[in-house]
Design a protein around this motif. Structure first.
Motif, PDB file in Angstrom:
ATOM      1  N   ILE A 151      42.674  53.795  33.641  1.00 31.28           N
ATOM      2  CA  ILE A 151      44.097  53.515  33.479  1.00 31.28           C
ATOM      3  C   ILE A 151      44.331  52.036  33.188  1.00 31.28           C
ATOM      4  O   ILE A 151      45.245  51.673  32.428  1.00 31.28           O
ATOM      5  CB  ILE A 151      44.910  53.983  34.710  1.00 31.28           C
ATOM      6  CG1 ILE A 151      46.398  54.092  34.364  1.00 31.28           C
ATOM      7  CG2 ILE A 151      44.693  53.081  35.911  1.00 31.28           C
ATOM      8  CD1 ILE A 151      46.742  55.147  33.363  1.00 31.28           C
ATOM      9  N   CYS A 152      43.511  51.176  33.766  1.00 29.44           N
ATOM     10  CA  CYS A 152      43.646  49.745  33.473  1.00 29.44           C
ATOM     11  C   CYS A 152      43.290  49.451  32.020  1.00 29.44           C
ATOM     12  O   CYS A 152      43.943  48.629  31.362  1.00 29.44           O
ATOM     13  CB  CYS A 152      42.783  48.918  34.424  1.00 29.44           C
ATOM     14  SG  CYS A 152      43.465  48.773  36.089  1.00 29.44           S
ATOM     15  N   GLU A 160      39.057  41.362  35.189  1.00 26.71           N
ATOM     16  CA  GLU A 160      38.933  40.547  36.399  1.00 26.71           C
ATOM     17  C   GLU A 160      40.080  40.771  37.380  1.00 26.71           C
ATOM     18  O   GLU A 160      40.000  40.361  38.555  1.00 26.71           O
ATOM     19  CB  GLU A 160      38.853  39.058  36.044  1.00 26.71           C
ATOM     20  CG  GLU A 160      40.064  38.510  35.297  1.00 26.71           C
ATOM     21  CD  GLU A 160      39.954  38.647  33.785  1.00 26.71           C
ATOM     22  OE1 GLU A 160      40.714  37.964  33.086  1.00 26.71           O
ATOM     23  OE2 GLU A 160      39.087  39.434  33.315  1.00 26.71           O
ATOM     24  N   ASP A 161      41.146  41.436  36.932  1.00 27.58           N
ATOM     25  CA  ASP A 161      42.301  41.674  37.807  1.00 27.58           C
ATOM     26  C   ASP A 161      42.266  43.034  38.485  1.00 27.58           C
ATOM     27  O   ASP A 161      43.113  43.321  39.345  1.00 27.58           O
ATOM     28  CB  ASP A 161      43.604  41.580  36.995  1.00 27.58           C
ATOM     29  CG  ASP A 161      43.856  40.179  36.454  1.00 27.58           C
ATOM     30  OD1 ASP A 161      43.211  39.225  36.937  1.00 27.58           O
ATOM     31  OD2 ASP A 161      44.704  40.049  35.553  1.00 27.58           O
ATOM     32  N   GLN A 166      44.023  47.136  42.371  1.00 26.73           N
ATOM     33  CA  GLN A 166      43.743  48.376  43.100  1.00 26.73           C
ATOM     34  C   GLN A 166      44.078  48.210  44.577  1.00 26.73           C
ATOM     35  O   GLN A 166      44.632  49.113  45.215  1.00 26.73           O
ATOM     36  CB  GLN A 166      42.267  48.743  42.933  1.00 26.73           C
ATOM     37  CG  GLN A 166      41.847  49.980  43.721  1.00 26.73           C
ATOM     38  CD  GLN A 166      40.379  50.306  43.525  1.00 26.73           C
ATOM     39  OE1 GLN A 166      39.932  50.616  42.446  1.00 26.73           O
ATOM     40  NE2 GLN A 166      39.628  50.221  44.602  1.00 26.73           N
ATOM     41  N   GLU A 167      43.756  47.059  45.126  1.00 26.42           N
ATOM     42  CA  GLU A 167      44.035  46.796  46.541  1.00 26.42           C
ATOM     43  C   GLU A 167      45.539  46.843  46.831  1.00 26.42           C
ATOM     44  O   GLU A 167      45.980  47.398  47.835  1.00 26.42           O
ATOM     45  CB  GLU A 167      43.465  45.435  46.939  1.00 26.42           C
ATOM     46  CG  GLU A 167      43.623  45.112  48.423  1.00 26.42           C
ATOM     47  CD  GLU A 167      43.008  43.770  48.779  1.00 26.42           C
ATOM     48  OE1 GLU A 167      43.325  43.271  49.882  1.00 26.42           O
ATOM     49  OE2 GLU A 167      42.228  43.224  47.970  1.00 26.42           O
ATOM     50  N   GLN A 168      46.337  46.262  45.928  1.00 23.14           N
ATOM     51  CA  GLN A 168      47.787  46.276  46.124  1.00 23.14           C
ATOM     52  C   GLN A 168      48.334  47.701  46.049  1.00 23.14           C
ATOM     53  O   GLN A 168      49.185  48.096  46.860  1.00 23.14           O
ATOM     54  CB  GLN A 168      48.473  45.395  45.062  1.00 23.14           C
ATOM     55  CG  GLN A 168      48.078  43.927  45.085  1.00 23.14           C
ATOM     56  CD  GLN A 168      48.552  43.204  46.333  1.00 23.14           C
ATOM     57  OE1 GLN A 168      49.209  43.779  47.188  1.00 23.14           O
ATOM     58  NE2 GLN A 168      48.222  41.929  46.440  1.00 23.14           N
ATOM     59  N   ILE A 169      47.853  48.475  45.086  1.00 21.37           N
ATOM     60  CA  ILE A 169      48.298  49.870  44.964  1.00 21.37           C
ATOM     61  C   ILE A 169      47.930  50.647  46.224  1.00 21.37           C
ATOM     62  O   ILE A 169      48.723  51.426  46.758  1.00 21.37           O
ATOM     63  CB  ILE A 169      47.682  50.543  43.718  1.00 21.37           C
ATOM     64  CG1 ILE A 169      48.165  49.859  42.435  1.00 21.37           C
ATOM     65  CG2 ILE A 169      48.023  52.034  43.688  1.00 21.37           C
ATOM     66  CD1 ILE A 169      49.613  50.064  42.118  1.00 21.37           C
ATOM     67  N   ASP A 170      46.704  50.445  46.717  1.00 18.92           N
ATOM     68  CA  ASP A 170      46.260  51.098  47.951  1.00 18.92           C
ATOM     69  C   ASP A 170      47.210  50.800  49.095  1.00 18.92           C
ATOM     70  O   ASP A 170      47.559  51.673  49.894  1.00 18.92           O
ATOM     71  CB  ASP A 170      44.856  50.621  48.335  1.00 18.92           C
ATOM     72  CG  ASP A 170      43.762  51.352  47.592  1.00 18.92           C
ATOM     73  OD1 ASP A 170      44.041  52.426  47.030  1.00 18.92           O
ATOM     74  OD2 ASP A 170      42.629  50.849  47.566  1.00 18.92           O
ATOM     75  N   THR A 171      47.630  49.540  49.170  1.00 16.82           N
ATOM     76  CA  THR A 171      48.451  49.097  50.302  1.00 16.82           C
ATOM     77  C   THR A 171      49.798  49.783  50.315  1.00 16.82           C
ATOM     78  O   THR A 171      50.237  50.297  51.348  1.00 16.82           O
ATOM     79  CB  THR A 171      48.640  47.567  50.266  1.00 16.82           C
ATOM     80  OG1 THR A 171      47.355  46.928  50.349  1.00 16.82           O
ATOM     81  CG2 THR A 171      49.509  47.097  51.428  1.00 16.82           C
ATOM     82  N   LEU A 193      52.846  42.672  37.147  1.00 16.86           N
ATOM     83  CA  LEU A 193      53.193  43.462  35.964  1.00 16.86           C
ATOM     84  C   LEU A 193      54.154  42.703  35.052  1.00 16.86           C
ATOM     85  O   LEU A 193      54.074  42.819  33.827  1.00 16.86           O
ATOM     86  CB  LEU A 193      53.799  44.796  36.376  1.00 16.86           C
ATOM     87  CG  LEU A 193      52.817  45.789  37.001  1.00 16.86           C
ATOM     88  CD1 LEU A 193      53.546  47.026  37.507  1.00 16.86           C
ATOM     89  CD2 LEU A 193      51.721  46.179  36.013  1.00 16.86           C
ATOM     90  N   ALA A 194      55.045  41.926  35.636  1.00 21.72           N
ATOM     91  CA  ALA A 194      55.949  41.106  34.820  1.00 21.72           C
ATOM     92  C   ALA A 194      55.149  40.111  33.978  1.00 21.72           C
ATOM     93  O   ALA A 194      55.429  39.916  32.784  1.00 21.72           O
ATOM     94  CB  ALA A 194      56.941  40.367  35.718  1.00 21.72           C
ATOM     95  N   GLU A 195      54.138  39.510  34.583  1.00 17.10           N
ATOM     96  CA  GLU A 195      53.279  38.575  33.850  1.00 17.10           C
ATOM     97  C   GLU A 195      52.476  39.303  32.776  1.00 17.10           C
ATOM     98  O   GLU A 195      52.280  38.791  31.669  1.00 17.10           O
ATOM     99  CB  GLU A 195      52.325  37.865  34.824  1.00 17.10           C
ATOM    100  CG  GLU A 195      53.037  36.957  35.828  1.00 17.10           C
ATOM    101  CD  GLU A 195      52.087  36.410  36.878  1.00 17.10           C
ATOM    102  OE1 GLU A 195      50.877  36.757  36.809  1.00 17.10           O
ATOM    103  OE2 GLU A 195      52.541  35.664  37.761  1.00 17.10           O
ATOM    104  N   LEU A 196      52.024  40.521  33.091  1.00 15.71           N
ATOM    105  CA  LEU A 196      51.233  41.294  32.138  1.00 15.71           C
ATOM    106  C   LEU A 196      52.078  41.682  30.921  1.00 15.71           C
ATOM    107  O   LEU A 196      51.619  41.566  29.774  1.00 15.71           O
ATOM    108  CB  LEU A 196      50.681  42.547  32.814  1.00 15.71           C
ATOM    109  CG  LEU A 196      49.761  43.437  31.975  1.00 15.71           C
ATOM    110  CD1 LEU A 196      48.491  42.695  31.592  1.00 15.71           C
ATOM    111  CD2 LEU A 196      49.424  44.729  32.729  1.00 15.71           C
ATOM    112  N   VAL A 197      53.302  42.121  31.157  1.00 21.25           N
ATOM    113  CA  VAL A 197      54.195  42.478  30.052  1.00 21.25           C
ATOM    114  C   VAL A 197      54.440  41.266  29.157  1.00 21.25           C
ATOM    115  O   VAL A 197      54.384  41.369  27.918  1.00 21.25           O
ATOM    116  CB  VAL A 197      55.525  43.040  30.588  1.00 21.25           C
ATOM    117  CG1 VAL A 197      56.560  43.155  29.467  1.00 21.25           C
ATOM    118  CG2 VAL A 197      55.311  44.405  31.244  1.00 21.25           C
TER     119      VAL A 197
END
Length: 396
Positions: A151-152, A160-161, A166-171, A193-197
Motif C-alpha cells: 500500500i505504501c 524510509e518512512d 506503520q507504528e502510527q497506524i498501529d497506535t 500525509l499533508a507533507e506527502l500530498v
C-alpha cells in the motif's frame, strides 16, 4: 409488526473461552433469537442490532440508511462530520465524488498485475524468516510487512518512512491506547500525509497519490483519502494474514488440505474472510422510518450491523462455525456490500492468495511456538480484530 423481539443491552465484547475465532457468545445467541434485536448504544441511545445475513445485506444496499458520521445517534453530543476525503463515513454525492477517481485504480485486473510484486515481497519476508528462525513472530515478520509495503508503494510513501508510519497506524487502530496517545498518533499521521500530498504535487512520481494530484481534489481531500487507503489497506489485511494463519494452525486438517493442494487457495481465502470477519461491524443511521425484519426502525435511529454473525448465519451456511476451505463462501459481507463495498477487496485477495500459499510451501511444518491460549489477541474494542503477536516455529 412483531411485538416481541430480543433485546441486547450492550454490545458484547467477550469472545468464548478457548474460541478466539468465534464471535462473542451473546451475539451468536442474539442471532438464534432472530436476525434483529433491540439494542442500547454505549451512550444510552436506543438502537437496533442486526445479526442476520439477509438483513445486513439489505441495510447495506438501502439508500434510506446513511453512512454519515455526523448522523450517528449513539451519544448525547453532536458528532462532527467526517473530515474531507474520508469517504467511508459519507453518503452520495460526496462519497461518489471521492470514490470515483479511485475505482479504476483498484480493479481486479490492475490488482492481479501486482501479483508478481506481492510474490517478491512475500519471498523476501520468508527469506528473512528463514535466516532468523525457526522462532519468529509472524505478525512482525510476515503479516504486517506485506500489505504495508504494497500500500505504501501504491501511494508513494518513501521506503524510509514506512516503519514509523506503520507504528502510527498501529497506535490509533489497535484499540488499546489512551485518548491522548491515540490523538497524538492520529495527528502525527495527518501531518505526515499533508507533507506527502504537498511533495507529490511538487514532484509527482509513479503512484496513485501522484495521479490524484492531477484531479480537482484539494490537499485536505487528498490527505483524507490517503488516510483511508493506508489505514484500510494495511491494518485489515495484516490482521487477516496473522489471524488466518492462526486459524489454519488450529485446524490442521484444513491447513494440510491447502498445503497439499494450493489450487484450493481461492476458496480458502473466501472461507477465511467469512469465518474470521476481522472488520466485525459497521453502523448505519435511518434517514426515514424503515421496516426491517418486521420491525420499524425510526428515522434518526442508528443500527449496528454485525458482520461476524451475518457471515456465521446458519440460514446462509451449514455448520457456519466450522472452518471448511472447500466451502463455497462467496457472497460473504467481510468486505461489506453495496456502494461502500471495500475498494481494496481485490488487492487484499491477491495478497492473501500469494502469502498463504507461499508461507505453507516454504514452511510445511509451521506450527505455534506457544500454547494457543497464550497467543495475545487484539481487544474486541479494536476496529479490526486480530492477533497482536503470533509466535511460530518449524522444523529445520
Amino acid at each position: 409488526m412483531t411485538d416481541t423481539v430480543h433485546t441486547v443491552t450492550t454490545l458484547p465484547t467477550e469472545r468464548p473461552s478457548g474460541c478466539p475465532f468465534d464471535p462473542p457468545a451473546e451475539l451468536v445467541d442474539a442471532r438464534r433469537h432472530g436476525p434483529i434485536s433491540r439494542f442500547t448504544h454505549p451512550g444510552g441511545k436506543p438502537g437496533w442490532l442486526i445479526t442476520g445475513y439477509d438483513l445486513v445485506r439489505s441495510v447495506l444496499a438501502d439508500p434510506r440508511f446513511s453512512s454519515r458520521r455526523d448522523l450517528l445517534n449513539v451519544v448525547d453530543f453532536e458528532i462532527p462530520p467526517a473530515p474531507p476525503g474520508e469517504f467511508l463515513l459519507m453518503d452520495d454525492p460526496d462519497h461518489s465524488r471521492y470514490r470515483k477517481p479511485l475505482v479504476g485504480k483498484f480493479t481486479a485486473r490492475r490488482m492481479r498485475l501486482l501479483t508478481e510484486r506481492v510474490e517478491q515481497i512475500t519471498a523476501a519476508c520468508l527469506d528473512a524468516m528463514e535466516e532468523t528462525g525457526p522462532d519468529v513472530d509472524l505478525v512482525t515478520a510476515f503479516a504486517k510487512p506485506i500489505p504495508t509495503i504494497i500500500i505504501c508503494e501504491l501511494l508513494g510513501v518513501p521506503y524510509e518512512d514506512r516503519d514509523s508510519f506503520q507504528e502510527q497506524i498501529d497506535t490509533f487502530m489497535g484499540g488499546e491506547t489512551g485518548d491522548e496517545e491515540l490523538i497524538a498518533a492520529y495527528t502525527a499521521t495527518q501531518e505526515y500525509l499533508a507533507e506527502l500530498v504537498a511533495a507529490k504535487r511538487a514532484n509527482p512520481t509513479d503512484d496513485v497519490l501522484s495521479e490524484l494530484t492531477d484531479s480537482d481534489l484539494t490537499d485536505e481531500e487528498l490527505k483524507g483519502i490517503s488516510l483511508i487507503l493506508l489505514a484500510a489497506g494495511f491494518d485489515t489485511t495484516a490482521n487477516m494474514l496473522a489471524l488466518g494463519t492462526f486459524a489454519l494452525l488450529q485446524n490442521p486438517e484444513q491447513l494440510a488440505a491447502l498445503r497439499d493442494d494450493p489450487a484450493l487457495i481461492d476458496q480458502a481465502v473466501e472461507e477465511l474472510l467469512r469465518y474470521l470477519s476481522v472488520a466485525k461491524s459497521f453502523m448505519r443511521t435511518a434517514l426515514e422510518d424503515v421496516e426491517v425484519g418486521g420491525q420499524t426502525i425510526e428515522a434518526g435511529t442508528t443500527v449496528v450491523l454485525s458482520y461476524n454473525t451475518a457471515n456465521r448465519d446458519p440460514e446462509r451456511h451449514a455448520d457456519p462455525h466450522v472452518l471448511d476451505i472447500r466451502r463455497q463462501s462467496t457472497g460473504h459481507v467481510a468486505f461489506g456490500h453495496g456502494v461502500h463495498l471495500c475498494l481494496g477487496a481485490q488487492l487484499a485477495r491477491v495478497e492473501m492468495r500469494v502469502a498463504f500459499n507461499a508461507l505453507l510451501a516454504r514452511f510445511p511444518t509451521l506450527r505455534l511456538a506457544v500454547p494457543a491460549e497464550d497467543v495475545v489477541l487484539r481487544p474486541e474494542t479494536a476496529d479490526i480484530y486480530g492477533v497482536k503477536s503470533l509466535p511460530v516455529t518449524w522444523d529445520v
